[in-house]
Write a protein that holds these residues in place. Structure first.
Motif, short mmCIF file in Angstrom:
data_model
loop_
_atom_site.label_atom_id
_atom_site.label_comp_id
_atom_site.label_asym_id
_atom_site.label_seq_id
_atom_site.Cartn_x
_atom_site.Cartn_y
_atom_site.Cartn_z
N ALA A 118 0.70 -1.20 -0.12
CA ALA A 118 0.04 0.10 -0.03
C ALA A 118 0.67 1.45 -0.03
O ALA A 118 0.40 2.47 0.01
CB ALA A 118 -0.83 0.14 1.25
N GLY A 119 2.07 1.04 -0.12
CA GLY A 119 3.05 2.25 -0.14
C GLY A 119 3.32 2.80 1.28
O GLY A 119 3.94 3.97 1.35
N ALA A 120 3.32 1.98 2.39
CA ALA A 120 3.60 2.44 3.66
C ALA A 120 5.25 3.03 3.67
O ALA A 120 6.01 2.26 3.33
CB ALA A 120 3.51 1.48 5.07
N ASP A 121 5.48 4.22 4.35
CA ASP A 121 6.63 4.46 4.66
C ASP A 121 6.76 4.64 6.25
O ASP A 121 6.58 5.74 6.59
CB ASP A 121 7.07 5.88 4.10
CG ASP A 121 8.59 6.37 4.43
OD1 ASP A 121 9.59 5.64 4.78
OD2 ASP A 121 8.84 7.46 3.84
N LYS B 58 2.02 -15.22 22.85
CA LYS B 58 1.24 -14.04 22.18
C LYS B 58 2.37 -13.02 21.84
O LYS B 58 3.41 -12.92 22.32
CB LYS B 58 0.36 -13.27 23.22
CG LYS B 58 -0.89 -14.16 23.72
CD LYS B 58 -1.79 -14.22 22.59
CE LYS B 58 -2.96 -14.94 23.22
NZ LYS B 58 -4.29 -14.49 22.10
N ALA B 59 2.06 -12.26 21.00
CA ALA B 59 2.99 -11.26 20.25
C ALA B 59 2.15 -9.81 20.15
O ALA B 59 1.04 -9.79 19.87
CB ALA B 59 3.55 -11.49 19.18
N ALA B 60 2.91 -8.89 20.05
CA ALA B 60 2.51 -7.61 19.69
C ALA B 60 3.34 -7.00 18.69
O ALA B 60 4.62 -7.22 18.56
CB ALA B 60 2.39 -6.47 20.94
N ILE B 61 2.61 -6.10 17.87
CA ILE B 61 3.15 -5.35 16.72
C ILE B 61 2.79 -3.92 16.82
O ILE B 61 1.45 -4.07 16.78
CB ILE B 61 2.92 -5.87 15.44
CG1 ILE B 61 3.72 -7.47 15.08
CG2 ILE B 61 3.38 -5.21 14.22
CD1 ILE B 61 3.00 -8.23 13.88
N GLU B 62 3.52 -3.08 16.78
CA GLU B 62 3.11 -1.63 16.85
C GLU B 62 3.94 -0.90 15.40
O GLU B 62 4.94 -1.04 15.35
CB GLU B 62 3.61 -1.08 18.14
CG GLU B 62 2.79 -1.90 19.31
CD GLU B 62 3.24 -1.30 20.51
OE1 GLU B 62 2.22 -1.12 21.49
OE2 GLU B 62 4.40 -1.31 20.81
N ILE B 63 3.00 0.09 14.90
CA ILE B 63 3.67 0.58 13.71
C ILE B 63 3.16 2.17 13.84
O ILE B 63 2.04 2.22 14.60
CB ILE B 63 3.36 0.17 12.32
CG1 ILE B 63 1.92 -0.01 12.02
CG2 ILE B 63 3.83 -1.23 12.42
CD1 ILE B 63 1.37 -0.23 10.63
N TYR B 64 3.97 2.89 13.09
CA TYR B 64 3.70 4.32 12.87
C TYR B 64 4.36 4.85 11.58
O TYR B 64 5.39 4.51 11.59
CB TYR B 64 3.95 5.21 14.35
CG TYR B 64 4.07 6.69 14.01
CD1 TYR B 64 2.68 7.25 13.94
CD2 TYR B 64 5.15 7.69 13.54
CE1 TYR B 64 2.61 8.82 13.73
CE2 TYR B 64 5.26 9.08 13.34
CZ TYR B 64 3.80 9.55 13.52
OH TYR B 64 3.83 10.75 13.19
N PRO B 65 3.81 5.70 10.68
CA PRO B 65 2.44 6.34 10.96
C PRO B 65 1.53 5.37 9.90
O PRO B 65 2.03 4.79 9.18
CB PRO B 65 2.70 7.79 10.34
CG PRO B 65 3.75 7.61 9.46
CD PRO B 65 4.50 6.28 10.03
N VAL B 66 0.29 5.49 10.18
CA VAL B 66 -0.90 5.03 9.50
C VAL B 66 -1.68 6.33 8.95
O VAL B 66 -2.39 6.86 9.89
CB VAL B 66 -1.50 4.02 10.05
CG1 VAL B 66 -2.91 3.50 9.35
CG2 VAL B 66 -0.88 2.80 10.37
N SER B 67 -1.71 6.80 7.71
CA SER B 67 -3.00 7.57 7.41
C SER B 67 -3.13 7.47 6.02
O SER B 67 -2.52 6.75 5.27
CB SER B 67 -2.08 8.91 7.56
OG SER B 67 -0.89 9.23 6.68
N GLY B 68 -4.30 8.17 5.64
CA GLY B 68 -4.67 7.89 4.25
C GLY B 68 -5.73 6.63 4.24
O GLY B 68 -5.60 5.42 4.65
#
Length: 172
Positions: free
Chosen positions: A59-62, A77-87
């Motif tokens: 989707a073109g995430a940077d 169990k695992a966690a995944i966290e990301i930033y930024p998400v927009s659009g």
């Protein structure tokens, strides 16, 4: 109005200032920004991170922040966290992988690195009495970044205010 009152009334999510060093060195430009991490908790399995990131890449995430880890005390169990998400496209990709905007109040601190910077930021946060959820920092070359999660919005705002106050500069 004191610094805490001023920070609680900030309309902008971003505060720019210079942070003074403990050793009396020169000030450095630092950016403190309130961000929204996108997060998911799921069963821990081989390839989970790659599977989660693939649709985002398509989707073109940077992405500026990617954290993935097993949950302490429950390695299944695992966690995944990301930033930024927009659009729309990236939001749809993130939602499709099970990610959702996290409710954890989070600050992103970026700037030039110098010895003792993580301690200065940690001490400033400690001085606020804020309850940390997490503190992840790294330096790459001359640049420094930290992603700092708090127990509540008030603690995050108070910490940002006192970091700003430690800088001795007015908001630009």
């Amino acid at each position: 109005m004191n610094d805490v009152e001023a920070a609680n009334g900030l309309a902008a999510d971003e505060v720019r200032y210079s942070l003074q060093y403990l050793d009396g060195g020169t000030a450095m430009p630092v950016t403190v920004k309130s961000i929204s991490l996108w997060r998911k908790e799921t069963e821990n399995k081989t390839g989970l991170l790659a599977q989660t990131l693939e649709p985002l890449a398509k989707a073109g995430a940077d992405l500026g922040v990617v954290m993935a880890y097993r949950l302490p005390g429950n390695e299944a169990k695992a966690a995944i966290e990301i930033y930024p998400v927009s659009g729309k496209k990236l939001t749809a990709a993130a939602t499709g992988t099970g990610l959702a905007a996290s409710a954890i109040p989070t600050l992103l601190v970026e700037g030039d690195n110098k010895p003792g910077l993580a301690h200065k930021i940690a001490q400033t946060i400690a001085d606020t009495g804020a309850d940390l959820s997490f503190f992840v920092a790294q330096a790459i070359g001359r640049r420094y970044s930290a992603v700092i999660g708090f127990a509540n919005d008030a603690d995050a705002k108070r910490a940002a205010t006192l970091i700003k106050k430690a800088a001795g500069n007015k908001r630009k």
